[in-house]
Design a protein around this motif. Structure first.
Motif, PDB file in Angstrom:
ATOM      1  N   GLU A   4       0.824  -1.197   0.000  1.00 23.34           N
ATOM      2  CA  GLU A   4       0.000   0.000   0.000  1.00 23.34           C
ATOM      3  C   GLU A   4       0.868   1.260   0.000  1.00 23.34           C
ATOM      4  N   ASP A   5       1.905   1.264   0.837  1.00 17.97           N
ATOM      5  CA  ASP A   5       2.813   2.411   0.900  1.00 17.97           C
ATOM      6  C   ASP A   5       3.537   2.618  -0.422  1.00 17.97           C
ATOM      7  N   ILE A   7       2.548   1.741  -3.419  1.00 20.44           N
ATOM      8  CA  ILE A   7       1.609   2.243  -4.423  1.00 20.44           C
ATOM      9  C   ILE A   7       1.303   3.722  -4.185  1.00 20.44           C
ATOM     10  N   LYS A   8       1.096   4.112  -2.935  1.00 21.30           N
ATOM     11  CA  LYS A   8       0.844   5.527  -2.622  1.00 21.30           C
ATOM     12  C   LYS A   8       2.027   6.395  -3.022  1.00 21.30           C
ATOM     13  N   GLU A   9       3.227   5.937  -2.713  1.00 25.40           N
ATOM     14  CA  GLU A   9       4.424   6.711  -3.065  1.00 25.40           C
ATOM     15  C   GLU A   9       4.591   6.800  -4.581  1.00 25.40           C
ATOM     16  N   ALA A  11       2.207   6.692  -6.797  1.00 30.21           N
ATOM     17  CA  ALA A  11       1.187   7.628  -7.278  1.00 30.21           C
ATOM     18  C   ALA A  11       1.613   9.069  -7.012  1.00 30.21           C
ATOM     19  N   ALA A  12       2.211   9.315  -5.850  1.00 25.12           N
ATOM     20  CA  ALA A  12       2.679  10.665  -5.518  1.00 25.12           C
ATOM     21  C   ALA A  12       3.782  11.118  -6.476  1.00 25.12           C
ATOM     22  N   THR A  16       0.910   6.405 -13.063  1.00 22.39           N
ATOM     23  CA  THR A  16      -0.525   6.166 -13.204  1.00 22.39           C
ATOM     24  C   THR A  16      -0.792   4.704 -13.534  1.00 22.39           C
ATOM     25  N   GLU A  20      -5.394  -1.362  -7.412  1.00 20.79           N
ATOM     26  CA  GLU A  20      -5.971  -1.184  -6.083  1.00 20.79           C
ATOM     27  C   GLU A  20      -5.206  -2.134  -5.159  1.00 20.79           C
ATOM     28  N   PRO A  21      -4.638  -1.647  -4.069  1.00 20.94           N
ATOM     29  CA  PRO A  21      -3.741  -2.467  -3.242  1.00 20.94           C
ATOM     30  C   PRO A  21      -4.305  -3.792  -2.752  1.00 20.94           C
TER      31      PRO A  21
END
Length: 99
Positions: A4-5, A7-9, A11-12, A16, A20-21
């Motif tokens: 999850e981390d 994927i969030k990083e 995306a930041a 693109t 979904e995690p």
């Protein structure tokens, strides 16, 4: 770092098309009247794997875990090297089953 981390990083950083995690961390397997269903992800992001119905619990679980492994491999292909290097820290998928 968790998936999850990562994927969030990513995306930041402007990457693109990331998954979904929960589709890379959770699987569910349950029986129907005569077959088994394999699924990845957590609602509302869940989806069935393969054609959805399997002859045995083991077949459904194997298909779900293969879908997760394939999804993780696809994620690793698009992550920057520093984030991809965290894959060794990612926990094994959680598989929920019931009879």
């Amino acid at each position: 770092m968790t998936i999850e981390d990562a994927i969030k990083e990513a995306a930041a950083r402007g990457i693109t098309g990331l998954p979904e995690p929960s589709r890379l961390t959770h699987a569910r397997v349950w029986p129907t009247a005569s077959q088994w269903i394999g699924e990845i992800g957590e609602p509302p992001h869940n989806e069935t794997v393969g054609e959805g119905m399997f002859e045995s619990k083991d077949d459904a679980q194997k298909a779900a875990l293969k879908a997760i492994a394939d999804g993780r491999a696809s994620l690793l292909a698009v992550l920057p090297a520093d984030l991809a290097a965290t894959a060794g820290e990612w926990p094994e998928p959680i598989v929920a089953t019931w009879d």
